[in-house]
Every structure is written in C-alpha cells, then in structure tokens.
Write an enzyme that holds these catalytic residues in place. Structure first.
Site, mmCIF file in Angstrom:
data_model
loop_
_atom_site.group_PDB
_atom_site.id
_atom_site.type_symbol
_atom_site.label_atom_id
_atom_site.label_comp_id
_atom_site.label_asym_id
_atom_site.label_seq_id
_atom_site.Cartn_x
_atom_site.Cartn_y
_atom_site.Cartn_z
ATOM 1 N N ILE A 198 41.272 46.933 29.216
ATOM 2 C CA ILE A 198 41.086 46.983 27.388
ATOM 3 C C ILE A 198 40.999 48.885 27.178
ATOM 4 O O ILE A 198 41.570 49.240 26.310
ATOM 5 C CB ILE A 198 39.323 46.117 26.978
ATOM 6 C CG1 ILE A 198 38.870 45.008 26.758
ATOM 7 C CG2 ILE A 198 38.924 46.746 25.176
ATOM 8 C CD1 ILE A 198 37.837 44.275 26.464
ATOM 9 N N GLY A 254 36.811 39.224 38.231
ATOM 10 C CA GLY A 254 36.950 39.714 39.718
ATOM 11 C C GLY A 254 37.891 40.890 39.770
ATOM 12 O O GLY A 254 38.012 40.825 41.108
ATOM 13 N N GLY A 259 46.424 37.946 36.941
ATOM 14 C CA GLY A 259 45.679 36.951 36.310
ATOM 15 C C GLY A 259 46.527 36.392 35.841
ATOM 16 O O GLY A 259 47.684 36.473 36.038
ATOM 17 N N ILE A 260 46.118 35.987 34.423
ATOM 18 C CA ILE A 260 47.700 35.118 33.775
ATOM 19 C C ILE A 260 48.032 36.238 32.562
ATOM 20 O O ILE A 260 47.308 36.758 32.058
ATOM 21 C CB ILE A 260 47.309 33.543 33.010
ATOM 22 C CG1 ILE A 260 46.362 34.400 31.972
ATOM 23 C CG2 ILE A 260 47.624 33.090 33.855
ATOM 24 C CD1 ILE A 260 45.530 32.963 31.546
ATOM 25 N N GLY A 261 49.178 36.056 31.809
ATOM 26 C CA GLY A 261 49.387 37.064 31.008
ATOM 27 C C GLY A 261 50.547 37.841 30.372
ATOM 28 O O GLY A 261 51.322 37.475 31.635
ATOM 29 N N ILE A 299 51.524 41.157 31.475
ATOM 30 C CA ILE A 299 51.741 41.922 31.859
ATOM 31 C C ILE A 299 52.305 41.146 33.406
ATOM 32 O O ILE A 299 53.351 42.011 34.180
ATOM 33 C CB ILE A 299 50.369 43.233 31.923
ATOM 34 C CG1 ILE A 299 51.095 43.884 30.971
ATOM 35 C CG2 ILE A 299 50.355 43.783 33.820
ATOM 36 C CD1 ILE A 299 50.081 44.913 30.870
ATOM 37 N N GLU A 313 42.399 34.975 42.301
ATOM 38 C CA GLU A 313 41.390 34.111 42.119
ATOM 39 C C GLU A 313 42.172 33.439 41.204
ATOM 40 O O GLU A 313 41.840 32.210 40.888
ATOM 41 C CB GLU A 313 40.299 34.244 40.646
ATOM 42 C CG GLU A 313 41.045 35.255 40.072
ATOM 43 C CD GLU A 313 40.161 37.092 39.576
ATOM 44 O OE1 GLU A 313 38.967 36.853 40.241
ATOM 45 O OE2 GLU A 313 40.617 37.344 38.519
#
Length: 476
Positions: free
Chosen positions: A352, A375, A254-256, A258, A277
């Site tokens: 989390i 996802g 995804g984004i972020g 890491i 995704e």
C-alpha cells in the site's frame, strides 16, 4: 430450534474413527501430512438442502468457512437466513479471504454473527472497521496452528468441494490452505458439492464419509482478473521480467494486474518454476508455450505448487483434474525453509505504501485494516534466504495512488502497520525503476526510493528525507 437433520447428525468426533483423528492432529507439521480426512469411514453423508444442512449451527457456535474461489456462498447465505429466523446469537464465523456478499456481516446481523478474518477480503472490511468483526494479524504459514493447537475449535465447518469420484473421494478444489487443519479439528462438516468445482491433486482429497451433511449445487465459481492492464502496470511488469527474473527461476506471485503484467513479459524465458501460495491465470499461457516447466526445481520437480486459487474460468479449467498442479497445505507451501530451497526463488509482492527507510505497509490504510499479513513475509524471507544465494525478494507497486498521492512516503500513515520490515526489504519496483535496498544505509535507501518515486513528488520527498535524517539522501 434444531431440525430433524441436525438431530440425526452424529459428529465425526463421536465415532471411534474420529476420536483417533482428534488425538493425532496435534502432531501434524509440514513434515508429516495428515491423511485423516482421506480415510474412508463406515458412514454416509446426509444429502439435503442448504436450508436444512445449516440448522446444525446453534447459538454460540464457531463456524469455519473455506475461502477464495471455494467460498461456500450458498451455505453462508442459508446460514444468515437461519440465524435471523431462529433468533440465534454469538456465532463466530472464522475464515480467510472469502468471496460473495458475506451477508452474515450485515449491520442487522451484529448480534447474531461475528466475522473473524485470518486474512481480510473486501466483503468484511466494513464490519471490521465498524467493530462488528475481527481481524487476526498472522503469517499465512502459521494459520493451521490455530486449529491444531486448539486456539480455534470449530463446531461446524462449511466447505465447497468437487463431486466425489467412484471411490467416494471429493477434493477441496481451489482452496487447500488451512482447510485440512480446520476440518481435522471440526466436530461437524457440511459440504457444498459443486459440479463446477475443479478436481485438484496434492493435499486436496477428502472422503465423502467425513461429510455430516452435503448439498448438491451447480454454480460458477467467483472470478477475478481478466481486466485490462494499465501502461504503468505494464512498465512495472517489464522491469521485473527483464531485470530480475532469470531463466530457471522459481516464481511466487499473487493475483492482480501487476502479477499479470509480469507473466505477460515472461514469454521469452525458459524453465521457469512455480511455488506460490496462489497464482494467476497468466501462468496457463506460459505453461502452454513451454516457459513454465518446473524442471529446475529441487522439490516437486515438474510440478506447479500452490495452495489456493482465484481467477478466471480459464484458470479453473486448467487446474481441473490436472496432475501437473499440486495443491498443498499452506504450512508447507509458505514454510520459509521450503521456499528457500527453490532455485532462484523470485517473490513478487505488493504494498500500500513504502516509507523512505524501506518499511512496507501492506495490510492497512492508516488505522483502517485492509487485508492481512498473508504470505508476503513468508516469501520475502524465503527468497532472501535462498540456498543458492540467487533469490530475489521484490515489492512492486505503482508510484502513485489513483488520486495522484505518492506511495513512496516520508513516513507511513499514522496507525499503519509494518508488514515487511525495513530489514526484510531488498528490491522495490515502481514504473520509474528498481531500488535495491539490501545493505544500504538510511540515507542510501532514501536516495534509491526517491529515484523510483513519481517525479512530481521527488522534491518533497528529498526535503522530508533531510528533515528526518538530518542529512541529504546520497547514493554513496
């Protein structure tokens, strides 16, 4: 009170071409892409202002809103004003993660609008926590079924699209995901036509004749990313890149920070592929350097596959009018059987907290809902079931929170939801190392996870593991 525009609008379901659209929508699956909204109709959209366009919405309606970088913020702000000024009531706004202020979720709008999140963003968390909004736990790949099975039937859909070309075709730009399914089953479509929306390929096209009303704008897309990566995040990225990502692997992330850190550490890799995704801006440099070629992929060879995007302008410029990228429906992109066919499928997802048995909470902090299933399970399972036996399902997270609390915990917080079960989890990565839980007993799992926890918390975790398991954690 209905405007003259609203009275002029003939919903698509009221025309013969649209009736066929409605009757065939239930047969759609990831095997047969629907092209109904790609079929030109003998009608023209009403180009008008946002204030006029939203007046088609009345009390009791269900409104679908496109999400991520394609959130139709201009229309949603106008809708909020319309609801307040005309004393509307009981309007449901259905959406995935959206950007912008989500002004319809303000406390003073609680009797006018109710948000229904299929994946939550930060702009609606307070409304859900206060009981003014709803969160729907659902796998990302199943969201289109809600529309195709008529469990959600939008009266009006708001979308943000790229300008139509010479043939009248616009595109859904940065967000395809569940949007096609929603539009195929919406009575009225209102489009925010943004000159700055990238034109994308794949399942993204829609003919302007399906717009009942359209509003021309020229505003930048919401942006995320581009911030500095911490030392901890860089360590996690390097551990994953150097130990778990092979040449020729297909990546999902995804984004972020890491994911960005992982991408930054992949510049010596070869023949990487992307089936995700969503994907981050770091991919742009990997493509330019020749690290991402998609050459080893079995499906969509030579193409990046995604479903929705949010990032920086650099990413938006990269995807604009770029046939190297295919934006496809989420029920296809996130289908476990499709994911599993990618070579060396490597899925990198966040959490989390993770308990000592390997249970992953990724959608809530205790009882407070934070995001959604998304996802994660789709790709964790798809990678684990990889047809070549070389898939790697990865959960990556810093060992501690910003307040120094351990993210490896004896038990999940009271009320926390398990998104990814202990049986799904294979690799867990922190800045302190990699834990491989696959096939391990509970004692072995506890040992593996304690070794990658922050050193300040290892002794307490070991004591907690003994109290829970009635035996010491062990590597054997």
């Amino acid at each position: 009170m209905m405007s003259s525009l609203a009275l002029r609008i003939t919903p698509r379901f009221g025309k013969p071409a649209a009736i066929g659209l409605a009757n065939s929508s239930a047969t759609n699956s990831f095997y047969t892409y629907s092209n109904q909204i790609s079929q030109p109709l003998e009608r023209k959209p009403n180009y008008t202002t946002a204030e006029e366009a939203v007046k088609v919405v009345k009390s009791g309606d269900v409104v679908f809103a496109q999400g991520a970088a394609a959130t139709p913020i201009h229309l949603l702000d106008a809708l909020t004003k319309h609801g307040k000024e005309n004393n509307l009531r009981d309007i449901t706004v259905v959406h995935m993660h959206t950007e912008g202020p989500a002004s319809y979720c303000a406390p003073e709008c609680k009797d006018i609008f109710r948000s229904k999140s299929l994946f939550m963003g930060g702009n609606v968390r307070a409304a859900v926590a206060d009981g003014r909004g709803d969160a729907v736990p659902i796998f990302l790949h199943e969201i289109p079924l809600l529309f195709r099975r008529k469990l959600i039937q939008p009266d009006v859909a708001f979308v943000s699209v790229s300008p139509p070309d010479s043939h009248g075709y616009a595109t859904l730009g940065t967000s395809v995901d569940c949007v096609r399914a929603a539009l195929e089953n919406s009575k009225v479509i209102v489009a925010q036509v943004n000159k700055q929306m990238p034109r994308t390929f794949g399942d993204s096209i829609i003919h302007e004749s399906h717009f009942d009303a359209a509003v021309n704008i020229d505003i930048p897309l919401p942006e995320h990313g581009g911030k500095g990566i911490s030392e901890v995040e860089n360590k996690i990225g390097k551990l994953i890149a150097e130990n778990l990502v092979e040449d020729g692997a297909t990546l999902q992330m995804g984004i972020g920070n890491i994911p960005d850190a992982v991408l930054n550490a992949l510049h010596n890799h070869k023949d990487l592929g992307i089936h995700s995704e969503m994907f981050a801006g770091g991919i742009v440099d990997l493509v330019k350097k020749g690290c991402v070629t998609n050459d080893k992929k079995v499906y969509h060879r030579g193409r990046i596959v995604g479903s929705f995007l949010i990032g920086t302008k650099k990413l938006y410029d990269f995807v604009d009018n770029n046939p190297f990228i295919e934006m496809l429906e989420i029920n296809y992109v996130n289908n476990v059987g499709i994911i599993a066919r990618n070579p060396k499928m490597t899925a990198i997802n966040s959490a989390i907290e993770v308990d000592l048995t390997g249970q992953v909470c990724a959608d809530s902090i205790g009882t407070r809902m934070y995001s959604g299933f998304g996802g994660q399970v789709d790709f964790i399972r798809g990678a684990a079931e990889g047809f070549d036996g070389k898939g790697k399902p990865i959960i990556a997270l810093p060992s501690v929170t910003n307040k120094g609390q351990s993210k490896i915990v004896p038990t999940l917080k009271t009320g926390a939801g398990v998104v990814t079960s202990r049986a799904h989890v294979h690799y867990v990565v922190t800045e302190h190392g990699i834990a491989n839980l696959f096939g391990k007993s509970l004692r072995q799992r506890a040992h593996e996870l304690i070794q990658i926890a922050h050193p300040d918390h290892r002794e307490a975790l070991e004591k907690a593991a003994f109290e829970r398991l009635k035996a010491m954690p062990t590597p054997n």
